[in-house]
Design a protein around this motif. Structure first.
Motif, PDB file in Angstrom:
ATOM      1  N   LEU A 162     -45.648 -54.462 -65.138  1.00 51.10           N
ATOM      2  CA  LEU A 162     -45.553 -53.333 -64.325  1.00 51.10           C
ATOM      3  C   LEU A 162     -44.126 -53.169 -63.548  1.00 51.10           C
ATOM      4  N   GLU A 163     -43.331 -54.335 -63.257  1.00 51.07           N
ATOM      5  CA  GLU A 163     -42.218 -54.282 -62.591  1.00 51.07           C
ATOM      6  C   GLU A 163     -41.111 -53.663 -63.239  1.00 51.07           C
ATOM      7  N   ALA A 164     -41.357 -53.027 -64.784  1.00 44.42           N
ATOM      8  CA  ALA A 164     -40.295 -52.551 -65.270  1.00 44.42           C
ATOM      9  C   ALA A 164     -40.224 -50.836 -64.939  1.00 44.42           C
ATOM     10  N   VAL A 165     -41.097 -50.323 -64.218  1.00 48.79           N
ATOM     11  CA  VAL A 165     -41.019 -49.074 -63.687  1.00 48.79           C
ATOM     12  C   VAL A 165     -40.915 -48.889 -62.276  1.00 48.79           C
ATOM     13  N   ASP A 166     -40.737 -47.778 -61.493  1.00 44.46           N
ATOM     14  CA  ASP A 166     -40.701 -47.703 -60.322  1.00 44.46           C
ATOM     15  C   ASP A 166     -42.090 -46.892 -59.870  1.00 44.46           C
ATOM     16  N   PHE A 167     -42.626 -47.355 -58.883  1.00 43.14           N
ATOM     17  CA  PHE A 167     -43.927 -46.883 -58.321  1.00 43.14           C
ATOM     18  C   PHE A 167     -43.710 -46.285 -57.046  1.00 43.14           C
ATOM     19  N   PHE A 168     -44.119 -45.294 -56.527  1.00 40.29           N
ATOM     20  CA  PHE A 168     -44.180 -44.975 -55.164  1.00 40.29           C
ATOM     21  C   PHE A 168     -45.551 -44.379 -54.916  1.00 40.29           C
ATOM     22  N   CYS A 169     -46.440 -45.244 -55.124  1.00 30.38           N
ATOM     23  CA  CYS A 169     -48.052 -45.005 -54.845  1.00 30.38           C
ATOM     24  C   CYS A 169     -48.171 -45.322 -53.414  1.00 30.38           C
ATOM     25  N   PHE A 170     -47.529 -46.478 -52.710  1.00 33.99           N
ATOM     26  CA  PHE A 170     -48.076 -46.608 -51.401  1.00 33.99           C
ATOM     27  C   PHE A 170     -47.422 -45.193 -50.401  1.00 33.99           C
TER      28      PHE A 170
END
Length: 727
Positions: free
Chosen positions: A375-383
């Motif tokens: 999952l570190e291959a993509v960028d999340f802004f979920c928080f």
């Protein structure tokens, strides 16, 4: 029930549909095709109501099980209990209300029932003939005995647990893959992962499903569960163990220091302490506010993230804390690191989980951590997107130039803007290059406006770059500048709008700062004209300028053709490094006559003001009245926009005004109409060479047509770009 339905809907994309889900989809499709034309249509009759009534009636008429008369009912005698054929006996309420006499009552009753059953079987056995007895014994030995609760062996339990662990691992693989495919979008399709289906499935739904799965994994064979969230309970236990260890180490250090001071000869203990305090005071003075700010790497400790979650008043439950922690770890790309840190604490895992649990199975645990690492291959802004009302601390680091008198004695200020709002003017203390302030969550940061009030002896300021860090998520944004801020220097700007870009976690912050400190003009700048006024300005050719403009326009077109979830920052494409504003500035600089004819540095905005003045005079004479309606409209809109920008952006400087001019022209689809009227003026003939883009006809046609291709898109500019602008 609804969560199960959503999970089935998600899994149906990669696996076969469930039978109940297929029936639901068929009925929804039938209602879409044969449904009512309006919400108040009474003519539509739902056929599924009649079908449901028939099924209920059929179920009532066809009884699946008919109970036989019980040989023994609860009570002293059978005469007091009413019994009817095909109906279950009614329980006696007075017997149910009697309290339990002792804890052995249930065991005694079961023994009585077993004894009566054995007596009944023995009496039936005595009434049978020898041949019947042999036949029954042969049938009993030939048939394998069904497994009961008492006959459930250890091997069966181990087999069931192994299957459950394998199912959990398969579900982890499925959910992480779904998240990756969703975030990668079209790139996942090109890599052969099938068609991306986003109907009804959003990032929040997928992450919530992952959080539920983690709760099931961490509750599997857990020996201690002190709250409703097994994950948060384990994290709190880990935090308590670390705090206990830290306190023990601190006490040991204090004891060692006290022993050293007592055993030292010469100066007394008070003199040694006072000298140590003087050394610390000297260090504080040597690293005062006037020194260059020091950039420390973000804190990646697990306990640090937990404390940030616990300090948020909006999160009140343990389940909410666990979900917020997972979202924060995903956004910071630390979920694999945190999980590995907890799961490899053998003492804690042995204390809280059985040997047969999922988290203590080595092979499955390694695969589980590997899927989380993917999952570190993509960028999340979920928080960031999930808590818009949270109060976030922002740390601002301002790096001044190393030139002589680059600092200012004026009162500086900044204004930070993001996707969810802006801070307004935040005043900075004098001679301070580092500040920490709290504000409501701004989302992903996009622009930073920096300036000063122009007071004091040194009313100018040379800023190389500004770094802003979100202290919760650890995201660091770089706002390059490399320009003077102040009247009478540069373009006379007292404030500048800087466009920020998120620094990748894999990139070292020292490298970013080192590039800006050694070569401020070559590392990229949000100002569109910073490159051409460096010590040795490059002179690109016409082919190179056409290529860069084509790339800038293509990036904008790709931005609008992407799905809305995959779009990046439009502000960065317009005003960032190698954006549309910078490319147009270099194109209008190409073919500009030598600066020796002019006393001061000449800016593109000076050329636009001269053109505006000439066009206003044209409308007053006979030549303007004879022109076409389209030409008059182009001249009118050009002059109105230039005058409006001069009125609203008095402190932005000439480069800032040109940036606003391009953004307004693109938003209102007028920029391609202004190119011909700028070219057909005596001002252009006197200021540009024949090979320039404005005077060379093929180049002018290319410039007009490529800008006209952007008319099909609707540009929604950020409020920070057009602040104060009105027509």
């Amino acid at each position: 029930m609804f969560a199960t339905f959503v999970d089935s809907k998600i899994i149906s994309g990669s696996e076969g549909k469930d039978r109940i889900l297929s029936i639901f989809d068929e009925r929804i499709e039938y209602c879409k095709q044969h449904g009512p034309t309006s919400p108040v249509d009474d003519q539509f009759q739902n056929p599924f109501i009649k079908e449901a009534d028939e099924m209920i009636l059929h179920r009532a008429k066809n009884i699946d099980f008919i109970p036989s008369r019980s040989t023994h009912l609860i009570g002293s005698n059978d005469s007091k209990t009413d019994w009817q054929y095909r109906l279950f006996p009614v329980l006696r309420p007075e017997l149910l209300e009697e309290p339990t006499k002792s804890r052995y009552s249930k065991h005694r009753i079961s023994l009585q029932w077993r004894g009566r059953d054995r007596q009944q079987q023995h009496s039936e056995h005595l009434r049978q003939t020898p041949d019947e007895r042999r036949r029954l014994i042969k049938e009993a030995t030939a048939k394998p005995r069904k497994g009961t609760v008492n006959s459930f062996s250890h091997a069966n339990a181990e087999q069931t647990n192994t299957k459950f662990v394998a199912d959990l691992l398969t579900e982890v693989k499925t959910k992480t893959k779904r998240l990756l495919v969703f975030k990668m979008g079209q790139e996942a399709v090109e890599l052969g992962h099938g068609e991306v289906n986003r109907s009804g499935v959003e990032e929040n739904t997928l992450i919530a499903s992952l959080c539920d799965l983690l709760e099931r994994i961490f509750s599997h064979h857990s020996t201690k569960k002190q709250c409703k969230s097994a994950l948060w309970s384990l994290l709190m236990s880990y935090k308590r163990s670390k705090d206990k260890k830290y306190k023990a180490d601190l006490a040991l250090r204090k004891q060692s220091l006290a022993t050293t001071l007592d055993s030292s000869s010469g100066a007394p203990r008070s003199a040694i302490l006072s000298s140590m305090e003087a050394i610390n005071m000297g260090r504080r003075k040597s690293t005062g506010s006037t020194a260059e700010p020091v950039v420390h790497p973000p804190n990646t400790d697990l306990v640090f993230d937990m404390k940030k979650i616990q300090s948020m008043p909006a999160i009140r439950t343990d389940v909410g804390c666990a979900r917020a922690w997972v979202r924060l770890a995903l956004e910071r790309k630390l979920l694999n690191k945190h999980m590995k840190e907890v799961l490899y604490n053998s003492e804690l895992m042995k204390k809280r989980y059985k040997r047969c649990s999922f988290l203590r199975t080595e092979d499955e645990k390694e695969q589980f951590l590997f899927h989380l690492l993917s999952l570190e291959a993509v960028d999340f802004f979920c928080f960031t997107n999930a808590f818009p009302s949270a109060v976030v601390p922002y740390k601002v680091l301002i790096f001044q130039s190393r030139k002589f008198q680059a600092g200012t004695s004026a009162n500086p200020w900044i204004c930070l803007a993001g996707e969810m709002g802006e801070t307004g003017m935040v005043r900075l203390p004098k001679y301070t290059q580092e500040i920490l302030f709290e504000y409501t969550n701004l989302g992903r940061l996009s622009t930073l406006r920096i300036g000063h009030d122009g007071t004091g002896i040194l009313s100018r300021w040379m800023v190389e770059q500004v770094l802003v860090r979100n202290q919760i998520t650890g995201h660091t944004y770089n706002f390059p500048c490399g320009r003077w801020i102040g009247k009478g220097v540069g373009d006379g700007s007292q404030e500048r709008l800087l466009v920020g870009q998120l620094i990748s976690p894999s990139k070292k912050l020292d490298d970013v700062i080192r590039v800006r400190a050694t070569s401020p003009m070559t590392a990229g700048s949000s100002s569109p004209t910073s490159r051409r006024r460096s010590s040795s300005p490059p002179k690109p050719g016409k082919d190179f300028l056409q290529e860069t403009l084509t790339d800038a326009v293509n990036n904008i077109v790709k931005h609008f053709y992407r799905p809305e979830k995959e779009r990046g920052s439009l502000t960065l494409l317009l005003c960032g490094e190698m954006g549309l504003v910078q490319c147009l500035d270099e194109i209008l600089q190409h073919g500009f006559k030598s600066a020796r004819f002019f006393r001061n540095n000449f800016f593109v905005w000076d050329f636009l003001e001269k053109v505006c003045k000439y066009l206003q005079s044209v409308d007053e004479d006979e030549e303007g009245r004879e022109s076409t309606q389209a030409e008059r409209y182009s001249r009118l809109t050009f002059c109105k926009r230039v005058n409006a920008i001069n009125d609203c952006a008095k402190f932005s400087g000439k480069d800032g005004k040109f940036q606003l001019f391009v953004c307004i022209g693109i938003q209102e689809h007028l920029l391609h109409l202004w190119i011909p009227i700028m070219a057909n003026t005596p001002v252009t003939d006197s200021m540009y060479e024949e090979f320039s883009f404005l005077l060379h006809e093929p180049s002018r046609i290319f410039l007009t047509e490529i800008l006209k291709s952007l008319d099909e898109f609707n540009f929604m500019l950020e409020a920070s770009l057009t602040r104060g602008y009105t027509v």
